[in-house]
Design a protein around this motif. Structure first.
Motif, PDB file in Angstrom:
ATOM      1  N   LEU A 127      -2.817   2.735  63.594  1.00 27.99           N
ATOM      2  CA  LEU A 127      -3.199   4.002  64.215  1.00 27.99           C
ATOM      3  C   LEU A 127      -2.239   4.296  65.357  1.00 27.99           C
ATOM      4  N   HIS A 128      -1.402   5.325  65.191  1.00 28.37           N
ATOM      5  CA  HIS A 128      -0.456   5.716  66.235  1.00 28.37           C
ATOM      6  C   HIS A 128      -1.223   6.475  67.312  1.00 28.37           C
ATOM      7  N   GLY A 129      -1.434   5.849  68.452  1.00 32.38           N
ATOM      8  CA  GLY A 129      -2.158   6.512  69.518  1.00 32.38           C
ATOM      9  C   GLY A 129      -3.579   6.014  69.620  1.00 32.38           C
ATOM     10  N   PRO A 130      -4.433   6.750  70.323  1.00 35.83           N
ATOM     11  CA  PRO A 130      -5.805   6.295  70.582  1.00 35.83           C
ATOM     12  C   PRO A 130      -6.749   6.534  69.423  1.00 35.83           C
ATOM     13  N   ILE A 131      -7.886   5.848  69.486  1.00 33.27           N
ATOM     14  CA  ILE A 131      -8.955   6.077  68.529  1.00 33.27           C
ATOM     15  C   ILE A 131      -9.544   7.466  68.784  1.00 33.27           C
ATOM     16  N   GLU A 132      -9.657   8.260  67.730  1.00 33.79           N
ATOM     17  CA  GLU A 132     -10.153   9.628  67.878  1.00 33.79           C
ATOM     18  C   GLU A 132     -11.646   9.747  67.606  1.00 33.79           C
ATOM     19  N   GLY A 133     -12.263   8.687  67.071  1.00 34.90           N
ATOM     20  CA  GLY A 133     -13.662   8.788  66.691  1.00 34.90           C
ATOM     21  C   GLY A 133     -13.822   9.580  65.407  1.00 34.90           C
ATOM     22  N   THR A 134     -15.028  10.016  65.094  1.00 34.61           N
ATOM     23  CA  THR A 134     -15.250  10.834  63.909  1.00 34.61           C
ATOM     24  C   THR A 134     -14.856  12.278  64.213  1.00 34.61           C
ATOM     25  N   ALA A 172     -17.060   3.360  49.685  1.00 34.62           N
ATOM     26  CA  ALA A 172     -18.082   4.340  50.075  1.00 34.62           C
ATOM     27  C   ALA A 172     -17.951   4.680  51.549  1.00 34.62           C
ATOM     28  N   LEU A 173     -17.676   5.939  51.846  1.00 29.37           N
ATOM     29  CA  LEU A 173     -17.585   6.419  53.224  1.00 29.37           C
ATOM     30  C   LEU A 173     -18.619   7.521  53.419  1.00 29.37           C
ATOM     31  N   TRP A 174     -19.275   7.525  54.568  1.00 24.79           N
ATOM     32  CA  TRP A 174     -20.165   8.637  54.841  1.00 24.79           C
ATOM     33  C   TRP A 174     -19.358   9.830  55.329  1.00 24.79           C
ATOM     34  N   PRO A 175     -19.864  11.051  55.178  1.00 25.80           N
ATOM     35  CA  PRO A 175     -19.094  12.251  55.530  1.00 25.80           C
ATOM     36  C   PRO A 175     -18.553  12.194  56.959  1.00 25.80           C
ATOM     37  N   GLY A 176     -17.255  12.357  57.086  1.00 23.07           N
ATOM     38  CA  GLY A 176     -16.617  12.327  58.395  1.00 23.07           C
ATOM     39  C   GLY A 176     -16.044  10.980  58.761  1.00 23.07           C
ATOM     40  N   GLU A 177     -16.426   9.924  58.039  1.00 21.37           N
ATOM     41  CA  GLU A 177     -15.891   8.598  58.349  1.00 21.37           C
ATOM     42  C   GLU A 177     -14.466   8.485  57.829  1.00 21.37           C
ATOM     43  N   ARG A 178     -13.638   7.744  58.544  1.00 21.13           N
ATOM     44  CA  ARG A 178     -12.261   7.521  58.118  1.00 21.13           C
ATOM     45  C   ARG A 178     -12.143   6.122  57.512  1.00 21.13           C
ATOM     46  N   LEU A 179     -11.185   5.941  56.600  1.00 21.63           N
ATOM     47  CA  LEU A 179     -11.011   4.641  55.961  1.00 21.63           C
ATOM     48  C   LEU A 179     -10.714   3.550  56.982  1.00 21.63           C
ATOM     49  N   TRP A 180      -9.953   3.897  58.026  1.00 22.22           N
ATOM     50  CA  TRP A 180      -9.568   2.864  58.979  1.00 22.22           C
ATOM     51  C   TRP A 180     -10.767   2.294  59.736  1.00 22.22           C
ATOM     52  N   MET A 181     -11.901   2.985  59.681  1.00 20.65           N
ATOM     53  CA  MET A 181     -13.093   2.452  60.329  1.00 20.65           C
ATOM     54  C   MET A 181     -13.708   1.299  59.531  1.00 20.65           C
ATOM     55  N   ARG A 182     -13.287   1.146  58.256  1.00 17.43           N
ATOM     56  CA  ARG A 182     -13.853   0.122  57.387  1.00 17.43           C
ATOM     57  C   ARG A 182     -12.918  -1.060  57.175  1.00 17.43           C
ATOM     58  N   THR A 183     -11.705  -0.994  57.707  1.00 17.41           N
ATOM     59  CA  THR A 183     -10.743  -2.043  57.449  1.00 17.41           C
ATOM     60  C   THR A 183     -10.055  -2.425  58.750  1.00 17.41           C
ATOM     61  N   LEU A 184      -9.284  -3.499  58.718  1.00 18.29           N
ATOM     62  CA  LEU A 184      -8.512  -3.889  59.898  1.00 18.29           C
ATOM     63  C   LEU A 184      -7.675  -2.706  60.361  1.00 18.29           C
ATOM     64  N   THR A 185      -7.796  -2.368  61.640  1.00 15.75           N
ATOM     65  CA  THR A 185      -7.013  -1.275  62.200  1.00 15.75           C
ATOM     66  C   THR A 185      -6.312  -1.758  63.454  1.00 15.75           C
ATOM     67  N   LEU A 186      -4.996  -1.634  63.455  1.00 11.24           N
ATOM     68  CA  LEU A 186      -4.193  -1.994  64.614  1.00 11.24           C
ATOM     69  C   LEU A 186      -3.938  -0.719  65.410  1.00 11.24           C
ATOM     70  N   VAL A 187      -4.482  -0.662  66.624  1.00  8.22           N
ATOM     71  CA  VAL A 187      -4.451   0.546  67.445  1.00  8.22           C
ATOM     72  C   VAL A 187      -3.338   0.413  68.475  1.00  8.22           C
ATOM     73  N   GLN A 188      -2.407   1.367  68.460  1.00  6.57           N
ATOM     74  CA  GLN A 188      -1.244   1.236  69.325  1.00  6.57           C
ATOM     75  C   GLN A 188      -1.492   1.692  70.754  1.00  6.57           C
ATOM     76  N   ALA A 189      -2.603   2.355  70.992  1.00  6.68           N
ATOM     77  CA  ALA A 189      -2.957   2.710  72.368  1.00  6.68           C
ATOM     78  C   ALA A 189      -3.818   1.594  72.960  1.00  6.68           C
ATOM     79  N   PRO A 190      -3.549   1.179  74.179  1.00  5.91           N
ATOM     80  CA  PRO A 190      -4.373   0.135  74.800  1.00  5.91           C
ATOM     81  C   PRO A 190      -5.785   0.649  75.061  1.00  5.91           C
ATOM     82  N   PRO A 191      -6.746  -0.276  75.247  1.00  7.13           N
ATOM     83  CA  PRO A 191      -8.140   0.151  75.454  1.00  7.13           C
ATOM     84  C   PRO A 191      -8.318   1.162  76.585  1.00  7.13           C
ATOM     85  N   SER A 192      -7.494   1.061  77.632  1.00 11.89           N
ATOM     86  CA  SER A 192      -7.646   1.964  78.774  1.00 11.89           C
ATOM     87  C   SER A 192      -7.335   3.412  78.430  1.00 11.89           C
ATOM     88  N   LEU A 193      -6.646   3.662  77.320  1.00 13.08           N
ATOM     89  CA  LEU A 193      -6.271   5.023  76.934  1.00 13.08           C
ATOM     90  C   LEU A 193      -7.110   5.550  75.778  1.00 13.08           C
TER      91      LEU A 193
END
Length: 318
Positions: A127-134, A172-193
């Motif tokens: 994930l380039h950047g921060p977690i965007e949520g749903t 199986a994803l619920w409406p609005g869910e992204r695939l990366w929420m179900r698998t290993l996701t490497l987030v390039q933004a640190p937790p503070s951002l």
């Protein structure tokens, strides 16, 4: 272990992957990138193996003149509509003779996530950047039937139909869910951002340490810099235009600074220094401030170096 990185063919998608790829190679793993044939030249110039998949384009060649819809139209068509079926097909063909042990996919690479699902290759997302949520409230209709129709007509529906074309059921994803929420996701933004905590968004998200991209680009331009404040400017290869660079340059000069513009455009502003290509670490070392478009690579450069930034977002996820 053989690790396949599958990316959209553009600098903003490739460069943030490089520190991770080099770290894997330093740990004695094999690394290969999958992208378009044309963009493979850039990948190989940085010392990595590249295989050609999908339509032959780069984000730069696909863009129109100017910004907004002129940029978005042909590129969105290639990235999310025409391209994914071809990327999935080409990757599955490649897996017949050279199957990777694991795939790390650009989250926008729809075709790769389908190929991994069909071939049952372990998949992680980057994930380039921060977690965007749903999807935020108001992004889709509130009426349940209308909302479901919007999902089916969008990327989620295309993703499901691609699986069906290959005879498999998608995760199986619920409406609005992204695939990366179900698998290993490497987030390039640190937790503070991140606007959301990792735990509230994904049980499998892990932060990466941001790093500035470095290259062997010519840095002799630093030898002739004048005294006084230096302001680096990098507005991206996709959204940056000659006019936008000139507006930024004039504003910097009016404020008493010297703009160093990282752009291929011939910018006609007296007192501005134009450099066709720069290594971001060199630009940050020389700059007292930094003006950019809010892409993740340049944002990382400003954060890591502690350079004060002015952001001029133009579109996409900026």
């Amino acid at each position: 272990m053989r690790v396949l990185f599958s990316i959209i063919p553009g600098h903003g998608h490739f460069f943030p992957m490089i520190p991770m790829a080099r770290a894997l190679e330093a740990a004695d793993h094999e690394v290969v990138f999958a992208s378009s044939a044309s963009y493979g030249e850039t990948i190989r110039s940085h010392g990595f193996e590249a295989i050609a998949v999908g339509p032959d384009f780069t984000q730069t060649t696909a863009k129109g003149e100017g910004t907004g819809s002129d940029v978005d139209g042909p590129l969105i068509q290639l990235m999310f509509i025409d391209g994914p079926p071809i990327v999935a097909r080409d990757l599955l063909t490649h897996f017949g003779t050279d199957r990777p042990d694991v795939i790390l996919a650009d989250v926008t690479d729809l075709g790769c996530t389908v190929a991994a699902s069909v071939a049952k290759v372990p998949l992680g997302c980057v994930l380039h950047g921060p977690i965007e949520g749903t999807y935020p409230l108001g992004f889709f209709p509130l009426d349940p039937d209308e909302r479901e129709q919007a999902f089916e007509e969008g990327m989620h529906g295309r993703w499901k139909r691609l699986h069906a074309e290959h005879g498999v059921e998608p995760p199986a994803l619920w409406p609005g869910e992204r695939l990366w929420m179900r698998t290993l996701t490497l987030v390039q933004a640190p937790p503070s951002l991140n606007p959301y905590s990792y735990r509230s968004s994904s049980h499998a998200a892990h932060p990466l340490r941001p790093e500035i991209h470095t290259s062997d680009a010519d840095s002799t331009w630093r030898d002739d810099l004048p005294e006084g404040p230096i302001v680096g400017v990098s507005l991206g290869t996709l959204f940056g235009t000659k006019e936008l660079n000139e507006v930024a340059a004039r504003g910097i000069i009016a404020a008493g600074g010297t703009p160093v513009l990282a752009t291929p455009f011939d910018v006609d502003v007296e007192g501005a220094l134009t450099v066709n290509w720069v290594s971001m670490d060199h630009l940050m070392e020389a700059s007292d401030a930094f003006v950019h478009h809010g892409g993740w690579g340049v944002t990382t450069a400003g954060i890591v170096s502690g350079t004060p930034m002015v952001v001029l977002p133009q579109g996409a996820d900026q």
